[in-house]
Scaffold this motif. Structure first.
Motif, mmCIF file in Angstrom:
data_model
loop_
_atom_site.group_PDB
_atom_site.id
_atom_site.type_symbol
_atom_site.label_atom_id
_atom_site.label_comp_id
_atom_site.label_asym_id
_atom_site.label_seq_id
_atom_site.Cartn_x
_atom_site.Cartn_y
_atom_site.Cartn_z
ATOM 1 N N LEU B 84 78.216 204.381 -61.549
ATOM 2 C CA LEU B 84 78.504 203.885 -60.247
ATOM 3 C C LEU B 84 78.824 202.388 -60.092
ATOM 4 O O LEU B 84 78.837 201.488 -60.959
ATOM 5 C CB LEU B 84 76.865 203.590 -59.520
ATOM 6 C CG LEU B 84 76.088 204.926 -59.425
ATOM 7 C CD1 LEU B 84 74.688 204.688 -58.918
ATOM 8 C CD2 LEU B 84 76.955 205.937 -58.440
ATOM 9 N N PRO B 85 79.753 201.988 -59.107
ATOM 10 C CA PRO B 85 80.281 200.634 -59.007
ATOM 11 C C PRO B 85 79.221 199.754 -58.798
ATOM 12 O O PRO B 85 78.281 200.009 -57.903
ATOM 13 C CB PRO B 85 81.354 200.871 -57.846
ATOM 14 C CG PRO B 85 80.966 201.912 -57.082
ATOM 15 C CD PRO B 85 80.089 203.011 -58.092
ATOM 16 N N ARG B 86 79.550 198.538 -59.436
ATOM 17 C CA ARG B 86 78.202 197.594 -58.813
ATOM 18 C C ARG B 86 78.949 196.903 -57.914
ATOM 19 O O ARG B 86 79.907 195.763 -58.047
ATOM 20 C CB ARG B 86 77.746 196.657 -60.165
ATOM 21 C CG ARG B 86 77.119 197.350 -61.079
ATOM 22 C CD ARG B 86 77.197 196.502 -62.368
ATOM 23 N NE ARG B 86 76.250 197.288 -63.347
ATOM 24 C CZ ARG B 86 75.153 196.911 -63.902
ATOM 25 N NH1 ARG B 86 74.512 195.572 -62.883
ATOM 26 N NH2 ARG B 86 74.358 197.445 -64.518
ATOM 27 N N LEU B 87 78.586 196.614 -56.795
ATOM 28 C CA LEU B 87 79.201 195.792 -55.577
ATOM 29 C C LEU B 87 78.224 194.519 -55.180
ATOM 30 O O LEU B 87 79.021 193.496 -55.182
ATOM 31 C CB LEU B 87 79.309 196.804 -54.168
ATOM 32 C CG LEU B 87 79.999 198.023 -54.612
ATOM 33 C CD1 LEU B 87 80.213 198.966 -53.376
ATOM 34 C CD2 LEU B 87 81.586 197.682 -55.196
ATOM 35 N N TYR B 88 77.076 194.846 -55.008
ATOM 36 C CA TYR B 88 76.235 193.745 -54.658
ATOM 37 C C TYR B 88 75.097 193.488 -55.162
ATOM 38 O O TYR B 88 74.501 194.331 -55.799
ATOM 39 C CB TYR B 88 75.879 193.659 -53.014
ATOM 40 C CG TYR B 88 77.082 194.011 -51.844
ATOM 41 C CD1 TYR B 88 77.644 192.924 -51.438
ATOM 42 C CD2 TYR B 88 77.315 195.347 -51.729
ATOM 43 C CE1 TYR B 88 78.657 192.851 -50.634
ATOM 44 C CE2 TYR B 88 78.386 195.346 -50.792
ATOM 45 C CZ TYR B 88 78.957 194.275 -50.352
ATOM 46 O OH TYR B 88 80.151 194.489 -49.525
ATOM 47 N N TYR B 89 74.537 192.188 -55.270
ATOM 48 C CA TYR B 89 73.282 191.883 -55.743
ATOM 49 C C TYR B 89 72.439 191.613 -54.571
ATOM 50 O O TYR B 89 72.848 190.732 -53.787
ATOM 51 C CB TYR B 89 73.322 190.648 -56.795
ATOM 52 C CG TYR B 89 73.887 191.182 -58.173
ATOM 53 C CD1 TYR B 89 73.079 191.497 -59.083
ATOM 54 C CD2 TYR B 89 75.158 191.128 -58.439
ATOM 55 C CE1 TYR B 89 73.468 191.999 -60.391
ATOM 56 C CE2 TYR B 89 75.779 191.536 -59.480
ATOM 57 C CZ TYR B 89 74.880 191.995 -60.457
ATOM 58 O OH TYR B 89 75.474 192.222 -61.856
ATOM 59 N N LYS B 191 74.038 195.596 -68.927
ATOM 60 C CA LYS B 191 75.343 195.270 -69.111
ATOM 61 C C LYS B 191 75.531 194.714 -70.690
ATOM 62 O O LYS B 191 76.684 194.808 -71.163
ATOM 63 C CB LYS B 191 75.585 194.293 -68.005
ATOM 64 C CG LYS B 191 76.086 194.735 -66.936
ATOM 65 C CD LYS B 191 76.745 193.820 -65.897
ATOM 66 C CE LYS B 191 75.723 192.490 -65.757
ATOM 67 N NZ LYS B 191 76.830 191.438 -64.715
#
Lengths: 198, 365
Positions: B84-89, B191
């Motif tokens: 999954l892309p990581r877009l926001y925190y 990560k």
């Protein structure tokens, strides 16, 4: 340009993976995404690769023309951050960039450290034309014996690339794209030689 | 001998996979994803927690695909998570904003805001309910209608979203020392693989995604004598936490609300004796912290024990050794390593046999 962010980028990722594991193989991503309406900032294949590889966790740097426009486009669509050349995870070199600038890229980009060689940059480079005509001979893992390729204007950077990759496992990996949306990859393990004239 | 073992077998493998599908569907009973989501709450929560991915739907799908094998479901969901892309925190969440469903304290009978039992197995008889064999939808509906009617009649005005925390109450009484906020950016263990010694943020991340059984067992061991603590649950709360993400203007007022997640949070009080100058000891309380996705109270309590145990980290007991605890409680790592033993080891084993034969021959001489 209309793309399906899930399935199209998956298909492109698969293509990049294949090309990385079989250096010298040229694959087309022309039929991915509706490319009728081109952005015109850089090659469509460059944008598609960027959409596939970038997200908020990584950084990128653009070299060449239209830098602010491409940066704004990619940051808006992928949420990736713009970084200095020395820090960037992905470096895009658009077509027509001159030799000195390209040389500078190869000497400045991240090449990883001995404990973390994966923390290096990937260079996505545009070229006028990619083909399997015999101009350069590739050797290395993923190539049975040798592979022949022709990359327009490769004389600008092959020597510099070799220099960047001389301290294996440190080095840079490259993705090369052309205006017909052909793609080829040169991982750091591939060595490039001029074709012997027979 | 060439490494022939890994060649061939493709057809056999394909047939084996068919066999697996056959096992899952041969009884011709269909398990709907929505049924799993509606009825397998505990399992869905565990899979989400061990996978570090909050999605009841995907967890239910993983459970269906893996026929209820937890380790397989967690593996599937972790694998999916990595794509999954990581877009926001999200913004940092303060847990006193939780919409509480259950909240108890084992340390104080009267806590500000009161004890709220909520849904729990704690007070049930552990007897099989044979009535469930013939449960009907009509009966369910009747029960629900009656229950909801009673609830509405009994409902009083109460705000369950801003209950004071027991810890804050103790801090006010100065029984617990104030702890300054730690504003360092945490290292994300998904990560960057952990390096020892770890920071507390890393330990908490590994503990919260640990396998429920493993975390519980090690937490138990820490109390039973392979550790040196005996905690009291200061506060255990189960409820929903609202999540928001910031926007470009970085103005808290303009944050986007993106939904809520259900979590179990535990703060345990652990008495610690501190030696004083004139050979006396003073007792102070320290706090062990546990939190995990969904309602999984045993895991959260065990996590709080291990947190405190590792925080002490004297290394006398295995449960105070961060390498021992953190490297062994991960579901994918432990089940992956154990099950890799099934894969071909023909060459390594042959070489061992060879050397044994050689030694035998030489000793016979």
């Amino acid at each position: 340009m209309i793309i399906d962010v899930v399935h199209d980028t998956q298909a492109i990722f698969r293509t990049i993976l294949h090309c990385m594991s079989r250096p010298g193989t040229i694959e087309s991503i022309a039929d991915i995404g509706n490319q009728a309406e081109s952005q015109g900032l850089c090659y469509d294949s460059t944008l598609l690769s960027a959409m596939t590889l970038l997200d908020a966790e990584v950084s990128f740097h653009i070299i060449g023309e239209n830098v602010p426009l491409i940066e704004a486009f990619l940051s808006a669509y992928t949420l990736a951050t713009v970084a200095e050349l020395q820090e960037a995870d992905y470096v895009f070199i658009t077509n027509g960039t001159n030799k000195e600038v390209i040389h500078n890229v190869f000497s400045q980009v991240k090449k990883g450290t001995l404990t973390n060689p994966q923390q290096s940059a990937t260079i996505i480079m545009e070229t006028e034309k990619l083909s399997n005509d015999p101009q350069l001979t590739l050797r290395g893992p993923g190539i049975a014996t040798t592979a022949n390729v022709q990359i327009a204007a490769s004389e600008f950077w092959t020597a510099k690339r070799e220099e960047a990759n001389q301290e294996y496992p440190l080095g840079v990996d490259m993705i090369i794209v052309d205006p017909q949306s052909n793609m080829m990859c040169l991982p750091r393990t591939t060595t490039i030689h001029d074709c012997e004239v027979s | 001998m060439a490494y022939v073992a890994v060649k061939g077998g493709t057809e056999a493998i394909e047939e084996s996979i068919k066999r697996l599908t056959f096992e899952r569907i041969h009884a011709q009973e269909l398990l709907e994803i929505k049924t799993i989501m509606a009825t397998m709450r505990g399992m869905v929560d565990q899979v989400m927690s061990e996978s570090s991915l909050y999605s009841e739907f995907l967890a239910a799908l993983a459970i269906k695909q893996s026929e209820g094998n937890m380790e397989e479901a967690v593996f599937l969901l972790r694998a999916h998570r990595s794509t999954l892309p990581r877009l926001y925190y999200t913004r940092v969440v303060e847990t006193d904003t939780m919409a509480v469903e259950r909240r108890i304290s084992a340390s104080f009978k009267d806590i500000p805001g009161g004890q709220i039992l909520g849904a729990t197995y704690d007070y049930t008889h552990r007897l099989l309910d044979f009535d469930l064999i013939d449960e009907s939808k009509a009966e369910m509906k009747d029960w629900l209608d009656q229950f909801i009617g009673e609830e509405v009649a009994a409902a009083k005005e109460s705000n369950l979203s801003l209950l004071p925390k027991v810890v804050d109450y103790l801090r006010k009484e100065q029984l617990l020392s104030e702890v300054p906020d730690d504003q360092t950016e945490p290292i994300d263990v998904t990560k960057q693989s952990i390096q020892f010694p770890t920071t507390r943020a890393e330990r908490l991340q590994v503990l919260t995604r640990g396998q429920t059984g493993a975390v519980t067992s090690l937490g138990y061991a820490a109390i039973r004598g392979y550790g040196a603590i005996h905690p009291t649950v200061g506060e255990l709360r189960v409820g929903k936490l609202p999540l928001t993400i910031g926007n470009l203007s970085d103005d808290l007022e303009n944050d986007y609300y993106i939904g809520d997640i259900k979590v179990t949070e535990v703060e345990s009080f652990v008495p610690i004796s501190i030696p004083k100058e004139n050979n006396t000891e003073e007792i102070e309380f320290e706090i062990g912290y546990g939190i995990c996705y969904g309602q999984n109270e045993t895991k959260a309590i065990a996590m709080s024990i291990l947190d405190q145990s590792l925080e002490l980290g004297s290394g006398v007991h295995p449960t105070q050794d961060e390498e021992f605890v953190l490297l062994h409680i991960d579901s994918v790592e432990s089940s992956g390593f154990i099950s890799h033993l099934k894969l071909p080891h023909y060459v390594t084993f042959q070489s061992k046999l060879d050397s044994i034969r050689k030694i035998k021959k030489e000793s016979e001489k």
